[in-house]
Design a protein around this motif. Structure first.
Motif, short mmCIF file in Angstrom:
data_model
loop_
_atom_site.label_atom_id
_atom_site.label_comp_id
_atom_site.label_asym_id
_atom_site.label_seq_id
_atom_site.Cartn_x
_atom_site.Cartn_y
_atom_site.Cartn_z
N VAL A 352 51.60 -2.65 36.49
CA VAL A 352 51.42 -2.07 35.06
C VAL A 352 50.42 -1.15 35.39
O VAL A 352 49.11 -1.43 35.62
N VAL A 353 50.68 0.07 34.95
CA VAL A 353 49.54 1.06 34.95
C VAL A 353 48.47 0.94 33.69
O VAL A 353 48.82 0.82 32.78
N VAL A 354 47.33 1.10 34.18
CA VAL A 354 46.34 0.95 33.27
C VAL A 354 46.23 2.09 32.34
O VAL A 354 45.16 2.97 32.76
N GLU A 355 47.08 2.84 31.91
CA GLU A 355 47.11 4.04 31.11
C GLU A 355 46.20 4.25 30.10
O GLU A 355 45.29 3.36 29.38
N ASN A 356 45.36 5.39 30.28
CA ASN A 356 44.16 5.62 29.33
C ASN A 356 44.13 6.96 28.79
O ASN A 356 43.33 7.61 27.94
N GLY A 357 45.26 7.78 28.86
CA GLY A 357 45.33 9.21 28.16
C GLY A 357 46.03 9.23 27.26
O GLY A 357 46.82 8.35 26.50
N VAL A 358 46.08 10.66 26.57
CA VAL A 358 46.99 11.05 25.60
C VAL A 358 48.22 11.64 26.09
O VAL A 358 47.92 12.90 26.56
N ARG A 359 49.48 11.24 25.87
CA ARG A 359 50.63 11.98 26.24
C ARG A 359 51.06 13.18 25.38
O ARG A 359 51.01 12.93 24.08
N ASN A 360 51.37 14.13 25.90
CA ASN A 360 52.20 15.33 24.96
C ASN A 360 53.59 14.94 24.87
O ASN A 360 54.24 14.23 25.46
N ALA A 361 54.17 15.89 23.83
CA ALA A 361 55.62 15.58 23.69
C ALA A 361 56.69 15.84 24.66
O ALA A 361 57.53 15.16 24.91
N ASP A 362 56.20 16.83 25.65
CA ASP A 362 56.95 17.04 26.84
C ASP A 362 56.38 16.14 28.07
O ASP A 362 57.15 16.34 29.13
N GLY A 363 55.85 15.08 27.61
CA GLY A 363 55.64 14.09 28.69
C GLY A 363 54.37 14.33 29.79
O GLY A 363 53.84 13.46 30.60
N THR A 364 53.61 15.43 29.66
CA THR A 364 52.51 15.83 30.20
C THR A 364 51.38 15.27 29.69
O THR A 364 51.66 14.71 28.66
N TRP A 365 50.18 15.38 30.31
CA TRP A 365 49.02 14.59 29.88
C TRP A 365 47.90 15.67 29.30
O TRP A 365 47.52 16.84 29.93
N GLN A 366 47.25 15.28 28.04
CA GLN A 366 46.40 16.15 27.69
C GLN A 366 45.01 16.15 28.58
O GLN A 366 44.58 15.26 29.12
N SER A 367 44.51 17.33 28.83
CA SER A 367 43.38 17.52 29.89
C SER A 367 42.49 18.82 29.58
O SER A 367 43.22 19.45 28.73
N THR A 368 41.28 18.69 29.66
CA THR A 368 40.39 19.85 29.51
C THR A 368 40.27 20.43 30.68
O THR A 368 39.50 21.68 30.99
N GLY A 369 40.90 20.42 31.82
CA GLY A 369 40.77 20.91 33.46
C GLY A 369 41.68 19.86 34.26
O GLY A 369 42.06 18.88 33.84
N PRO A 370 41.70 20.51 35.62
CA PRO A 370 42.33 19.77 36.55
C PRO A 370 41.78 18.49 36.69
O PRO A 370 40.57 18.30 36.87
N ASN A 371 42.52 17.13 36.52
CA ASN A 371 42.01 15.97 36.68
C ASN A 371 40.97 15.49 35.97
O ASN A 371 40.22 14.44 36.03
#
Length: 604
Positions: A352-371
């Motif tokens: 099980v992935v220890v997910e820590n991000g915020v997912r966008n509606a299109d399935g991508t992840w919110q970020s402020t830059g690469p990685n």
């Protein structure tokens, strides 16, 4: 070995570990047939209705004190941002609650390297923060790993039992109680008493059925830790030790057993964290020698994820798992046991992935830059965050001090030759740091490079490209000394030949990182001992009879990672401070660009 282990006395100790309580039972669907391209699922025996006990193991390995979420190219697992101790605690507690709601007895286990090679927020306090946080998230039992011995046997025992650090005392005067979980070290024995330095086994009850846990590190631990801290202990063979304690547990009526082993393997490229495609590694022959009672092997060390079914010595399937590294995965292992035979009936496992991000509606992840991902506050465990923030605040003035700069991401990912841009930079830094000793070239062990330098990472709010002391320490967290000594050209060639598994006692191939001006080629199709050619320093061929001043860390100089030839160097001198200070000094003259990774040529 059996002769020296005082079996009768230890048998009583094992019996004393069997608890009096029991878990609850529940029904479950039978496991489906398993293939290497699906999460592992193994049926071992049919059990009549009402005669089954149900358990759940939550497993992870190689945590390495990763209190903060990993950054750079390691920030995500197959594209999903993951890791960070408050997120790990959230997912462990969530899975535990789900298991208990399903009527399962849930036990949280580890396979070593919980501490050691840790970032500054843990290392600055001798890994007391990691022990405290692992206790808080409910870890029950773990094996030791090689990195548990980074500060020696005495310090490991302090981690278990508590007490203030013998030199630096107690942080903030609040004491240190030690781990609330149990470390197991079945194959680490005291040279004088011949007994394990920590308990070899632990027994838990699952709805009245005893389940035994045997904990071990890899036999090769002495070759990959500083020898100074382990002079009083021996590291025993994994198969012999596991079977010895398995037989003893079986004698005491414990017929369902789990091996927590800090050794592992790897699968081929995959888009799934729970598969076992193209699996290879030293864990396979270890499992192939195990007794039938051991039905699960929770493994580690290789920092890879997989859930496998591998055959034991009688051909019976054994579930073998690993949850990668840095607390980015948790393995969810479901156990069904036959109450009458007290053996495993079925075993299933998935990561099980220890997910820590915020997912966008299109399935991508919110970020402020690469990685550089936006963290999800809804996935934070409050209790873990309070503890982590206490140590983050305490270390911030040191960790967030800007020490230099880089012009772009400097990764530790290796080229086909085994050379990496960050390896080049570190070797160059050590060569520059030892210039006053007349150093002509530097060598760096790849396993000592623990993280990349990421341009956009700003843990203290610093500008892009600026590097903090905490980031530099995360790259090189071992506090090794930097030493310069003389080797002949012939010895230098032998060092390079010793990079390849099977030559002069080397157990695994390790390509040393080299400083600017030092070049060579190698061909793996040639016989061992004659693979390296065209060795040059600043364009001039190395003279076998001449002497050269070589800089390494003291881990390598003492024969670490199997480079025993390096112990033959003469006239050692030491630079002030530690290897991280060499990197910091080099970054201060930045911005530093990624190394070219073109100094080593692989011909075949």
């Amino acid at each position: 070995m059996t002769r020296h282990l005082a079996i009768p006395a230890l048998a009583l100790a094992v019996v004393a570990t069997i608890p009096l309580g029991s878990g609850s039972g529940a029904s479950s669907a039978p496991a489906e047939a398993w293939t290497p391209l699906s999460p592992v699922s193994v049926n071992l025996a049919a059990s009549p209705a009402g005669q089954t006990a149900h358990g759940n193991l939550l497993a992870f390995n190689d945590f390495h004190g990763a209190i903060d979420p990993p950054t750079g190219s390691g920030a995500a697992v197959l594209g999903t941002p993951a890791g960070g101790v408050e997120y790990l605690a959230h997912w462990v507690k969530k899975l535990r609650a789900e298991g208990e709601a399903a009527g399962q007895k849930v036990i949280t286990v580890g396979a070593g390297d919980m501490i050691g090679a840790t970032p500054l927020v843990s290392a600055a306090f001798h890994d007391e923060p990691s022990i405290e946080l692992l206790s808080e998230l409910g870890l029950d039992v773990t094996s030791v790993g090689n990195h548990e011995f980074d500060e020696g046997v005495t310090e490991l025992k302090r981690m278990q039992h508590g007490g203030c650090h013998p030199v630096e005392g107690c942080f903030a005067g609040d004491g240190f109680d030690g781990a609330e979980f149990q470390y197991l070290a079945a194959n680490v024995t005291d040279k004088r008493t011949k007994l394990p330095i920590l308990p070899p086994v632990e027994v838990k009850l699952i709805d009245g059925v005893p389940v035994g846990f045997i904990g071990m590190t890899l036999e090769g631990t002495p070759t990959i830790v500083n020898p100074a801290g382990i002079t009083t202990v021996d590291f025993r063979d994994e198969v012999e030790t596991a079977n010895l304690w398995s037989a003893l547990l079986r004698l005491l009526g414990v017929k369902a057993q789990v091996l927590l082993l800090h050794e592992g393997g790897q699968q081929g490229p995959t888009g799934n964290v729970s598969t076992c495609d193209g699996f290879t590694g030293v864990i396979s022959p270890i499992v192939a020698g195990l007794r039938d009672e051991i039905g699960v092997v929770v493994s580690g060390h290789t920092h890879r994820f997989y859930t496998c079914s591998l055959p034991n010595k009688s051909g019976k399937p054994v579930v073998v798992t690993s949850a990668g590294t840095n607390g980015q995965l948790v393995t969810d292992i479901t156990l069904t046991l036959d109450k009458r035979s007290r053996t495993f009936a079925s075993i299933e496992a998935q990561n099980v992935v220890v997910e820590n991000g915020v997912r966008n509606a299109d399935g991508t992840w919110q970020s402020t830059g690469p990685n550089v991902f936006v963290r999800n506050p809804a996935l934070v465990d409050p209790a873990a965050k309070v503890i982590a923030d206490k140590y983050r605040t305490a270390v911030a003035p040191l960790a967030n001090r800007v020490v230099g700069s880089i012009s772009a991401d400097i990764v530790r990912d290796v080229a086909a030759s085994g050379e990496s841009p960050l390896g080049d930079v570190i070797a160059d830094a050590q060569l520059a740091y030892s210039a006053s000793a007349g150093a002509q070239l530097a060598l760096m062990n790849p396993g000592g490079i623990r993280a990349p330098l990421t341009f956009a990472n700003s843990p203290g709010g610093e500008a892009g490209g600026q590097v903090t002391y905490g980031e530099a320490f995360t790259v090189q967290p071992f506090n090794n000394l930097v030493t310069t000594y003389s080797l002949t050209g012939a010895q230098l060639k032998e060092v390079l030949e010793q990079q390849f598994a099977g030559h002069a006692g080397q157990t695994t191939t390790k390509i040393l990182q080299v400083s600017a001006g030092f070049t060579y080629s190698y061909n793996t199709t040639l016989p061992l001992g004659s693979r390296v050619s065209d060795i040059k320093l600043n364009g001039t061929a190395i003279d076998p009879a001449a002497s050269y001043l070589v800089t390494t860390n003291d881990f390598l100089a003492n024969g670490g990672d199997g480079f025993t030839t390096l112990t033959g160097g003469t006239g050692r001198v030491y630079a002030p401070g530690f290897d991280v200070d060499a990197l910091v000094a080099y970054l201060a003259a930045g911005p530093v660009a990624p190394g070219p990774a073109n100094r080593i040529t692989k011909l075949g």
